[in-house]
Write a protein that holds these residues in place. Structure first.
Motif, PDB file in Angstrom:
ATOM      1  N   SER A 140      -0.705 -11.983   8.054  1.00  0.00           N
ATOM      2  CA  SER A 140       0.135 -12.742   8.985  1.00  0.00           C
ATOM      3  C   SER A 140       1.340 -11.917   9.411  1.00  0.00           C
ATOM      4  CB  SER A 140       0.608 -14.049   8.348  1.00  0.00           C
ATOM      5  OG  SER A 140       1.398 -13.795   7.201  1.00  0.00           O
ATOM      6  N   GLU A 141       1.778 -11.004   8.542  1.00  0.00           N
ATOM      7  CA  GLU A 141       2.914 -10.133   8.840  1.00  0.00           C
ATOM      8  C   GLU A 141       2.727  -8.806   8.131  1.00  0.00           C
ATOM      9  OE1 GLU A 141       6.950 -12.181   8.774  1.00  0.00           O
ATOM     10  OE2 GLU A 141       5.764 -13.577   7.561  1.00  0.00           O
ATOM     11  N   SER A 142       3.269  -7.728   8.722  1.00  0.00           N
ATOM     12  CA  SER A 142       3.205  -6.412   8.094  1.00  0.00           C
ATOM     13  C   SER A 142       4.343  -5.545   8.623  1.00  0.00           C
ATOM     14  CB  SER A 142       1.855  -5.742   8.379  1.00  0.00           C
ATOM     15  OG  SER A 142       1.793  -4.452   7.807  1.00  0.00           O
ATOM     16  N   ILE A 143       5.030  -4.867   7.714  1.00  0.00           N
ATOM     17  CA  ILE A 143       6.110  -3.966   8.115  1.00  0.00           C
ATOM     18  C   ILE A 143       6.007  -2.665   7.330  1.00  0.00           C
ATOM     19  CG2 ILE A 143       7.722  -5.837   8.670  1.00  0.00           C
ATOM     20  CD1 ILE A 143       9.101  -5.163   5.952  1.00  0.00           C
ATOM     21  N   SER A 187       0.835  -1.197   0.000  1.00  0.00           N
ATOM     22  CA  SER A 187       0.000   0.000   0.000  1.00  0.00           C
ATOM     23  C   SER A 187       0.874   1.252   0.000  1.00  0.00           C
ATOM     24  CB  SER A 187      -0.896   0.012   1.250  1.00  0.00           C
ATOM     25  OG  SER A 187      -1.637   1.210   1.352  1.00  0.00           O
ATOM     26  N   ALA A 188       0.332   2.341  -0.527  1.00  0.00           N
ATOM     27  CA  ALA A 188       1.075   3.605  -0.521  1.00  0.00           C
ATOM     28  C   ALA A 188       0.769   4.431   0.722  1.00  0.00           C
ATOM     29  CB  ALA A 188       0.762   4.413  -1.778  1.00  0.00           C
ATOM     30  N   TYR A 237       5.124   3.078   2.750  1.00  0.00           N
ATOM     31  CA  TYR A 237       4.595   1.934   2.002  1.00  0.00           C
ATOM     32  C   TYR A 237       4.704   0.672   2.859  1.00  0.00           C
ATOM     33  CZ  TYR A 237       4.776   4.627  -2.375  1.00  0.00           C
ATOM     34  OH  TYR A 237       4.573   5.555  -3.365  1.00  0.00           O
ATOM     35  N   PRO A 238       3.610   0.241   3.470  1.00  0.00           N
ATOM     36  CA  PRO A 238       3.665  -1.022   4.215  1.00  0.00           C
ATOM     37  C   PRO A 238       3.727  -2.217   3.260  1.00  0.00           C
ATOM     38  CG  PRO A 238       1.911   0.409   5.022  1.00  0.00           C
ATOM     39  CD  PRO A 238       2.350   0.955   3.708  1.00  0.00           C
ATOM     40  N   LEU A 239       4.404  -3.247   3.692  1.00  0.00           N
ATOM     41  CA  LEU A 239       4.477  -4.520   2.979  1.00  0.00           C
ATOM     42  C   LEU A 239       3.726  -5.530   3.827  1.00  0.00           C
ATOM     43  CD1 LEU A 239       5.827  -6.223   0.640  1.00  0.00           C
ATOM     44  CD2 LEU A 239       7.702  -6.641   2.251  1.00  0.00           C
ATOM     45  N   GLN A 258      -3.467  -1.098   7.354  1.00  0.00           N
ATOM     46  CA  GLN A 258      -4.007  -1.340   8.681  1.00  0.00           C
ATOM     47  C   GLN A 258      -5.395  -1.962   8.596  1.00  0.00           C
ATOM     48  OE1 GLN A 258      -2.188  -0.912  11.536  1.00  0.00           O
ATOM     49  NE2 GLN A 258      -3.883  -2.059  12.461  1.00  0.00           N
ATOM     50  N   ALA A 259      -6.155  -1.592   7.574  1.00  0.00           N
ATOM     51  CA  ALA A 259      -7.491  -2.169   7.388  1.00  0.00           C
ATOM     52  C   ALA A 259      -7.391  -3.673   7.154  1.00  0.00           C
ATOM     53  CB  ALA A 259      -8.192  -1.496   6.216  1.00  0.00           C
ATOM     54  N   ILE A 260      -6.357  -4.083   6.415  1.00  0.00           N
ATOM     55  CA  ILE A 260      -6.132  -5.505   6.176  1.00  0.00           C
ATOM     56  C   ILE A 260      -5.742  -6.207   7.480  1.00  0.00           C
ATOM     57  CG2 ILE A 260      -4.761  -7.191   4.903  1.00  0.00           C
ATOM     58  CD1 ILE A 260      -6.612  -5.494   3.141  1.00  0.00           C
ATOM     59  N   VAL A 261      -4.879  -5.557   8.249  1.00  0.00           N
ATOM     60  CA  VAL A 261      -4.445  -6.118   9.532  1.00  0.00           C
ATOM     61  C   VAL A 261      -5.629  -6.219  10.487  1.00  0.00           C
ATOM     62  CG1 VAL A 261      -3.003  -5.733  11.570  1.00  0.00           C
ATOM     63  CG2 VAL A 261      -2.077  -5.291   9.283  1.00  0.00           C
ATOM     64  N   ASP A 262      -6.441  -5.171  10.560  1.00  0.00           N
ATOM     65  CA  ASP A 262      -7.588  -5.152  11.469  1.00  0.00           C
ATOM     66  C   ASP A 262      -8.615  -6.227  11.123  1.00  0.00           C
ATOM     67  OD1 ASP A 262      -6.443  -3.047  12.799  1.00  0.00           O
ATOM     68  OD2 ASP A 262      -7.670  -1.496  11.837  1.00  0.00           O
TER      69      ASP A 262
END
Length: 268
Positions: free
Chosen positions: A107-110, A91-92, A225-227, A98-102
């Motif tokens: 499984s992972e995000s940085i 994402s840019a 840009y989160p991965l 965060q919506a995906i994480v919520d």
């Protein structure tokens, strides 16, 4: 009647034997098909993702097909939230990641990369546009920015508001919206607008535009840009996810003008 039953049994036996002979071949073909890793990424990362994915593919333990689809970050996030298949999402901005994480889909995000935004004009523009304030002059009729829900559009509005330029430009009807940042860049490349606001990395991709101003980092939210790796990801997607954080990927990202935020020299 007995003859009919015998023929029926014979025909059935032949069909079963034929199926048994074909089935191993079908299973073998299915098993031999390379798995697919789907990467969804912000429009501004298209060229970057293609190059990094090509490099990552060479390091995988087994043959793997990588499919990349790019577009507005918010639209891609909505697709994932609606059930669209994805293994990795870039994402840019942090909001959509965060919506995906919520939604408990990651499984992972940085925080992976950083960027900045700039004002560009067509390379052959005859207009005297040399600074931000010139955007409000009578000679400027159209200024392109990305859509209101697109990260680049959000950052652009924040920056213009910071410099007290948003209201004058908006009230005068000069703002033209692009579908995403790449279509916004294309407006300027084709000379369809007098100026545009895009990522610094986009401006580097073409000789058809020139940068006339850069926005101070304080003028907008941090461009991060989160991965994100999805829970449904395969072993191959895990390898690719790790490769994206390694030194080779970092070197590619820096060549495109991104700043690496997450770097582990052991993940190559």
């Amino acid at each position: 009647m007995i003859v009919f039953e015998s023929k029926h049994v014979l025909h059935w036996s032949i069909w079963v034997l034929t199926l048994a002979a074909l089935l191993p071949g079908c299973l073998s073909k299915s098993r031999s098909e390379a798995p697919t890793v789907v990467i969804l990424g912000a429009a501004s990362t298209k060229d970057l993702l293609e190059e990094i994915a090509a490099a990552a593919q060479k390091t995988l333990d087994s043959p793997t097909k990588i499919e990349i689809s790019t577009g507005p970050s918010h639209a891609l996030a909505q697709q994932i939230l609606s059930g669209a298949p994805a293994d990795i999402y870039v994402s840019a901005n942090r909001r959509w990641a965060q919506a995906i994480v919520d939604a408990d889909l990651a499984s992972e995000s940085i925080h992976w990369l950083a960027n900045s935004i700039v004002v560009i004009v067509p390379a052959d523009s005859p207009l005297q546009i040399d600074r931000l304030e010139d955007l409000t002059s009578d000679q400027v009729k159209r200024v392109a920015i990305a859509g209101e829900n697109v990260p680049a559009g959000i950052y652009s509005k924040q920056a213009l508001t910071y410099y007290q330029l948003w209201q004058p430009l908006s009230d005068s009807g000069k703002i033209i919206r692009g579908h995403d940042v790449r279509s916004t860049l294309a407006y300027a490349e084709r000379g369809e607008v007098d100026a545009a606001i895009v990522y610094a990395t986009d401006a580097r991709l073409t000789d058809s535009v020139r940068v006339i101003a850069r926005f101070a980092p304080a003028s907008h939210s941090p461009i991060v840009y989160p991965l994100v790796r999805m829970r449904s990801g395969s072993d191959a997607s895990e390898q690719i996810y790790q490769f994206f954080q390694g030194s080779e990927a970092q070197e590619i990202a820096q060549r495109y003008g991104f700043q690496a935020l997450a770097f582990d020299p052991e993940k190559e």
